[in-house]
Structure formats: structure tokens, C-alpha cells
Design an enzyme around this catalytic site. Structure first.
Site, PDB file in Angstrom:
ATOM      1  N   THR A  49       0.980  -1.142  -0.105  1.00  0.00           N
ATOM      2  CA  THR A  49       0.020  -0.031   0.098  1.00  0.00           C
ATOM      3  C   THR A  49       0.875   1.254  -0.136  1.00  0.00           C
ATOM      4  O   THR A  49       2.132   1.305  -0.047  1.00  0.00           O
ATOM      5  CB  THR A  49      -0.827   0.077   1.195  1.00  0.00           C
ATOM      6  OG1 THR A  49      -0.241   0.366   2.464  1.00  0.00           O
ATOM      7  CG2 THR A  49      -1.699  -1.649   1.456  1.00  0.00           C
ATOM      8  N   CYS A  50       0.330   2.558  -0.005  1.00  0.00           N
ATOM      9  CA  CYS A  50       0.973   3.651   0.146  1.00  0.00           C
ATOM     10  C   CYS A  50       1.973   3.661   1.375  1.00  0.00           C
ATOM     11  O   CYS A  50       2.963   4.563   1.406  1.00  0.00           O
ATOM     12  CB  CYS A  50       0.319   4.952  -0.306  1.00  0.00           C
ATOM     13  SG  CYS A  50      -1.134   5.190   1.181  1.00  0.00           S
ATOM     14  N   ARG A  52       2.914   1.012   3.083  1.00  0.00           N
ATOM     15  CA  ARG A  52       3.834  -0.452   3.631  1.00  0.00           C
ATOM     16  C   ARG A  52       3.940  -1.256   2.341  1.00  0.00           C
ATOM     17  O   ARG A  52       3.043  -1.434   1.540  1.00  0.00           O
ATOM     18  CB  ARG A  52       3.257  -1.137   4.697  1.00  0.00           C
ATOM     19  CG  ARG A  52       1.761  -1.865   4.244  1.00  0.00           C
ATOM     20  CD  ARG A  52       1.128  -2.377   5.572  1.00  0.00           C
ATOM     21  NE  ARG A  52       0.832  -1.300   6.721  1.00  0.00           N
ATOM     22  CZ  ARG A  52       1.462  -1.283   8.009  1.00  0.00           C
ATOM     23  NH1 ARG A  52       2.037  -2.085   8.259  1.00  0.00           N
ATOM     24  NH2 ARG A  52       0.676  -0.111   8.680  1.00  0.00           N
ATOM     25  N   GLU A 110      -8.032   3.569  10.826  1.00  0.00           N
ATOM     26  CA  GLU A 110      -8.624   3.734   9.227  1.00  0.00           C
ATOM     27  C   GLU A 110      -8.736   2.458   8.900  1.00  0.00           C
ATOM     28  O   GLU A 110      -8.331   1.497   8.942  1.00  0.00           O
ATOM     29  CB  GLU A 110      -7.584   4.324   8.469  1.00  0.00           C
ATOM     30  CG  GLU A 110      -6.062   3.808   8.148  1.00  0.00           C
ATOM     31  CD  GLU A 110      -6.358   2.813   7.015  1.00  0.00           C
ATOM     32  OE1 GLU A 110      -7.164   2.532   6.298  1.00  0.00           O
ATOM     33  OE2 GLU A 110      -5.161   2.102   6.742  1.00  0.00           O
ATOM     34  N   GLN A 116      -7.600  -3.618   2.010  1.00  0.00           N
ATOM     35  CA  GLN A 116      -6.396  -3.954   1.005  1.00  0.00           C
ATOM     36  C   GLN A 116      -5.780  -5.227   1.455  1.00  0.00           C
ATOM     37  O   GLN A 116      -5.271  -6.138   0.743  1.00  0.00           O
ATOM     38  CB  GLN A 116      -5.365  -2.710   1.574  1.00  0.00           C
ATOM     39  CG  GLN A 116      -5.854  -1.305   0.885  1.00  0.00           C
ATOM     40  CD  GLN A 116      -4.891  -0.227   1.455  1.00  0.00           C
ATOM     41  OE1 GLN A 116      -4.648  -0.196   2.657  1.00  0.00           O
ATOM     42  NE2 GLN A 116      -4.851   0.805   0.545  1.00  0.00           N
ATOM     43  N   ALA A 186      -8.320   7.231 -11.206  1.00  0.00           N
ATOM     44  CA  ALA A 186      -9.859   7.077 -10.934  1.00  0.00           C
ATOM     45  C   ALA A 186      -9.972   5.632 -10.004  1.00  0.00           C
ATOM     46  O   ALA A 186     -11.075   4.894 -10.174  1.00  0.00           O
ATOM     47  CB  ALA A 186     -10.421   6.740 -12.262  1.00  0.00           C
ATOM     48  N   GLU A 188      -9.853   3.788  -5.867  1.00  0.00           N
ATOM     49  CA  GLU A 188     -10.473   4.020  -4.569  1.00  0.00           C
ATOM     50  C   GLU A 188     -10.045   5.020  -3.942  1.00  0.00           C
ATOM     51  O   GLU A 188     -10.942   5.865  -3.494  1.00  0.00           O
ATOM     52  CB  GLU A 188     -10.381   2.843  -3.803  1.00  0.00           C
ATOM     53  CG  GLU A 188     -10.993   2.653  -2.499  1.00  0.00           C
ATOM     54  CD  GLU A 188     -10.845   1.348  -1.649  1.00  0.00           C
ATOM     55  OE1 GLU A 188     -11.254   1.308  -0.372  1.00  0.00           O
ATOM     56  OE2 GLU A 188     -10.001   0.515  -1.933  1.00  0.00           O
ATOM     57  N   MET A 189      -8.869   5.510  -3.876  1.00  0.00           N
ATOM     58  CA  MET A 189      -8.331   6.693  -2.972  1.00  0.00           C
ATOM     59  C   MET A 189      -8.930   7.796  -3.689  1.00  0.00           C
ATOM     60  O   MET A 189      -9.589   8.893  -2.873  1.00  0.00           O
ATOM     61  CB  MET A 189      -7.038   6.608  -2.823  1.00  0.00           C
ATOM     62  CG  MET A 189      -6.264   7.914  -2.334  1.00  0.00           C
ATOM     63  SD  MET A 189      -6.841   8.076  -0.491  1.00  0.00           S
ATOM     64  CE  MET A 189      -6.103   6.592   0.190  1.00  0.00           C
ATOM     65  N   ILE A 190      -8.620   7.829  -4.881  1.00  0.00           N
ATOM     66  CA  ILE A 190      -9.245   9.092  -5.705  1.00  0.00           C
ATOM     67  C   ILE A 190     -10.747   9.137  -5.613  1.00  0.00           C
ATOM     68  O   ILE A 190     -11.251  10.337  -5.457  1.00  0.00           O
ATOM     69  CB  ILE A 190      -8.917   9.254  -7.216  1.00  0.00           C
ATOM     70  CG1 ILE A 190      -7.583   9.341  -7.487  1.00  0.00           C
ATOM     71  CG2 ILE A 190      -9.660  10.218  -8.072  1.00  0.00           C
ATOM     72  CD1 ILE A 190      -7.106  10.664  -7.025  1.00  0.00           C
TER      73      ILE A 190
END
Length: 414
Positions: A49-50, A52, A110, A116, A186, A188-190
Site C-alpha cells: 500500500t502507500c 507499507r 482507518e 487492502q 480513478a 478507490e483513493m481518488i
């Protein structure tokens, strides 16, 4: 079986290191097969992920897994070694539970990390790199995460990365209604960021994506427009706020592109949040005047808001996790004893079959069945008790006392 969790995360490595060991989701299956095919790794799952990149492995050589991580990304192992951690057995289980429950996240509590991790496990299952150990670990991990979520307030007052981006933009611009917002990507985070920014009713929303259809699908939800990523240089100057999070392995917003945009904007400030790992925006962009560039690590201070309430819930969650870790370790220790138990039973069964065959032959020859059964029971008793009796008779001193206590415990005798 030897369980390890190893890798890097936001507490051990800056984004400049994490981006070099990140995995694109589309390449994970291939990477997992490579890891288990050419290293002493029996089972593996990769969570990237961003915040880890972690390898969960069943292996006797965790160092080989770390070396593979470096080599796969064409790095020298020494270049990432100062930032890595290796957790074994009990600590690895506790780490997995804490990660899934949101206790090890940059944003305490979170919820995105659980999804994830489930996706990472699904990929590993499809790649055929999950066995009994990791399957049981993640099955228990998800159950513990659910228990923590439903019995504590760990998710209460949580400020997500998306919400933090809005708060930071408001600190810089104040009211966001006159501003134009551009989302790059486009995923999930966006989508989460778009929902938060749309609630502020900005003047315009646009989505830039590699494929127009997918970008348009997201943009239309917020009465926005879509542009192709290839056309980004022509449109960047039109937007005051830029939020980017793509899966690109290379920066897609370069220094020259932003320099031209700032010039066209006549030095009106532009706010950029880069939520991607690897980063979408060249770091040098942050040195430009009139550009406010923030990475995922830069948002850490904002996401700490509301931390006090969540820390109380986190203490409750840690208690739950400690109990569940002990339960899992008991299962693991029981599994480790299985080969010995199986060998013991196989030995006893061979003895039993041999003596039963002798007894059946004696009965077939016409011998008295009652006498044959009596001999059979005495023979089995003597053979089953021979090993502990011999060990007890030959032991001396403290060894004999310890062995005698163990045998009393095993056979539950006085």
C-alpha cells in the site's frame, strides 16, 4: 512451520524508500510465484500500500525473502536493510492482527487497510502461494479485525487521507467554492477524495485518467468532466487543486509540466497532494514558488486529529489482540506437534496390527479365543509400556525425577 512478517512501513521508511519496493497489484501474482519458486519460501502473501510493503511468509530463511525483495526491485539489499523489520512467530501474528485492525496505520483506526489486506490474500490464493499456515493466519486476522471494529470505537473520529487533503486545502485557500479541482487517476483513493472535495461544492471538478471511459464514469457522479491523462499538460494550469493517486511506476507530473502551468496561472498558487506510492509527482516540484506539494507522509500531522479518543479505543483493541494472539499461538504449537503425534500413533498402530494378525491366526488354528485375547491384551500392554518403563528404569538423579513427574502427568497417575 516458521511464520515471518517482514518489510517496510511508514514508521521505518520515508516515502522515498517505500516507493522503490512497492508492488503494482497487477504484478503481485507473478512476484509471489517468483518468490516461492526460487527461494526457501513455502508460502507467501504480499501487502503493498502507500504506507507499507510487507511479506508474510512461511520460511526457514527470512533473510532470503528480504534479499528477494531487494533484487526483485533491482536494488542492493544494503540500500533497504536499515529500513526493514523482520518479525517472527508471536510478533508476526500480533503485527498482522494490528495491521488489519488499523492499529499500525498512519491514520489510527482507518478502515481501508482491512480491504487492502483482504485483496492481498485473494491475490495470493489465486497465485497458489497460500498454504495451511497463512490461510489460518489471515482467516484469524480478519476475524480479529472484525471483533476490534465491533467492540471498540477505534474508527471513531478518524480523519482519513481524503479528509486530511480537504482540511489542508482549506488551510491554504479558505473557502474552496471558487476553486477548480483536478483528480488524477480513478481508483478507490481518488474516489474517496472526490467525495470529500465535492461536499465543499468547488467551482469545477475534473478527472484525468488513462482511459476516458473510466474517468468519465467517476466524473459524472460529481457533475464533472473527464480528460485523458495524455492531455494533462494542456489542462493542468486550469486547476487550483490537484489530487493524484495512480498506479504508475514513474512520475506522471514532471517539473517542466508544473513550471509551465505556474507561468500560465501568472503565479496563482496551485495545491498538489500526491497520495501515490511510488510518487506521481517529481519531488522537485515542491521547490517551485507558488506550489504547495504534499505527499502521504506530509499529511501525518493532520490525520492525528481526534487521536486522543482513538488511543483509548486502541488500548482496548490491544487487549483483545493479545488474547487472540495467544489463542493462535496455541493452535500453531499444536500444529507443530502433529508430526510427532502422527509418528507415535503410526508406531502404536503397527504394533497393534501385528499382534492382531497373530491372534487371528491362533484362533483360526482352533486355539481357545479367550486365552488368545488374554495373551493379546497382555502383549499390547507390555509393548506400549516398554519404552516409558525402560526410560524410567535407566534414568538417574534429577532426570529420573523429571521423567517420573512427566509420566505421571501423561498417564494421569498418582
Amino acid at each position: 512451520m516458521h511464520l515471518f512478517a517482514l518489510g517496510v512501513n511508514h514508521t521505518t521508511a520515508p516515502v522515498s524508500i517505500r516507493e522503490h519496493v512497492a508492488f503494482h497489484s497487477e504484478s503481485l501474482s507473478l512476484a509471489l510465484r517468483d518468490l516461492t519458486a526460487h527461494r526457501p519460501v513455502k508460502e507467501a502473501a504480499i501487502l503493498s500500500t502507500c504506507n507499507r510493503t510487507e511479506l508474510y511468509c512461511n520460511t526457514d530463511d527470512p533473510q532470503a525473502a528480504l534479499e528477494w525483495l531487494a533484487e526483485y526491485h533491482r536494488l542492493q539489499p544494503s540500500s533497504i536493510q536499515p529500513y526493514t523489520y523482520t518479525l517472527n512467530s508471536h510478533d508476526a501474528v500480533k503485527h498482522a492482527f494490528r495491521v488489519a485492525a488499523g492499529l499500525d496505520s498512519m491514520v489510527l483506526g482507518e478502515p481501508q487497510i482491512l480491504g487492502q489486506m483482504k485483496q492481498a490474500v485473494k491475490i495470493a490464493e489465486n497465485a497458489g502461494t497460500l498454504g495451511t499456515l497463512l490461510h489460518k493466519l489471515f482467516q484469524k486476522t480478519f476475524a480479529v479485525a472484525k471483533e476490534v471494529r465491533t467492540t471498540t470505537d477505534i474508527g471513531a473520529s478518524s480523519v482519513s487521507m481524503a479528509a486530511a487533503s480537504v482540511k489542508l486545502a482549506q488551510r491554504i485557500f479558505g473557502d474552496l467554492k471558487p476553486l477548480k479541482v483536478l483528480f488524477i487517476g480513478a481508483g478507490e483513493m481518488i474516489e474517496l477524495c472526490a467525495e470529500h472535495f465535492a461536499a465543499q461544492q468547488p467551482a469545477a471538478i475534473a478527472v484525468a485518467n488513462r482511459t476516458l471511459d473510466r474517468g468519465l464514469q467517476l466524473a459524472q457522479r460529481f457533475d464533472g468532466q473527464a480528460i485523458l491523462l495524455a492531455d494533462l499538460p494542456e489542462h493542468l494550469a486550469d486547476y487550483d487543486i490537484v489530487i493524484t493517486s495512480t498506479a504508475s511506476q514513474l512520475p506522471i507530473v514532471g517539473l517542466g509540466m508544473v513550471e509551465r502551468a505556474v507561468k500560465l496561472r501568472k503565479h496563482r498558487p496551485i495545491f498538489i497532494v500526491d497520495l501515490a506510492v511510488p510518487r506521481d509527482v517529481e519531488p522537485e516540484v515542491g521547490d517551485l514558488d507558488d506550489v504547495f506539494l504534499y505527499s502521504v507522509d506530509d499529511l501525518a500531522q493532520i490525520v492525528q486529529e481526534g487521536l486522543g479518543n482513538r488511543q483509548l479505543a486502541a488500548a482496548e483493541a490491544e487487549t483483545i489482540i493479545d488474547v487472540r494472539v495467544d489463542n493462535f499461538m496455541h493452535w500453531l504449537e499444536t500444529r507443530e506437534a502433529v508430526p510427532t503425534i502422527r509418528a507415535l500413533r503410526d508406531h502404536a498402530d503397527r504394533v497393534r496390527r501385528h499382534e492382531v494378525e497373530k491372534a487371528l491366526k491362533q484362533i483360526a488354528r482352533g486355539e481357545d479365543p479367550q486365552r488368545v485375547l488374554e495373551v493379546l491384551s497382555n502383549t499390547l500392554t507390555n509393548k506400549f509400556l516398554h519404552a516409558p518403563s525402560h526410560a524410567l528404569n535407566t534414568a538417574t538423579g534429577t532426570d529420573r525425577e523429571a521423567l517420573e513427574a512427566l509420566i505421571r502427568q501423561l498417564y494421569q497417575t498418582l
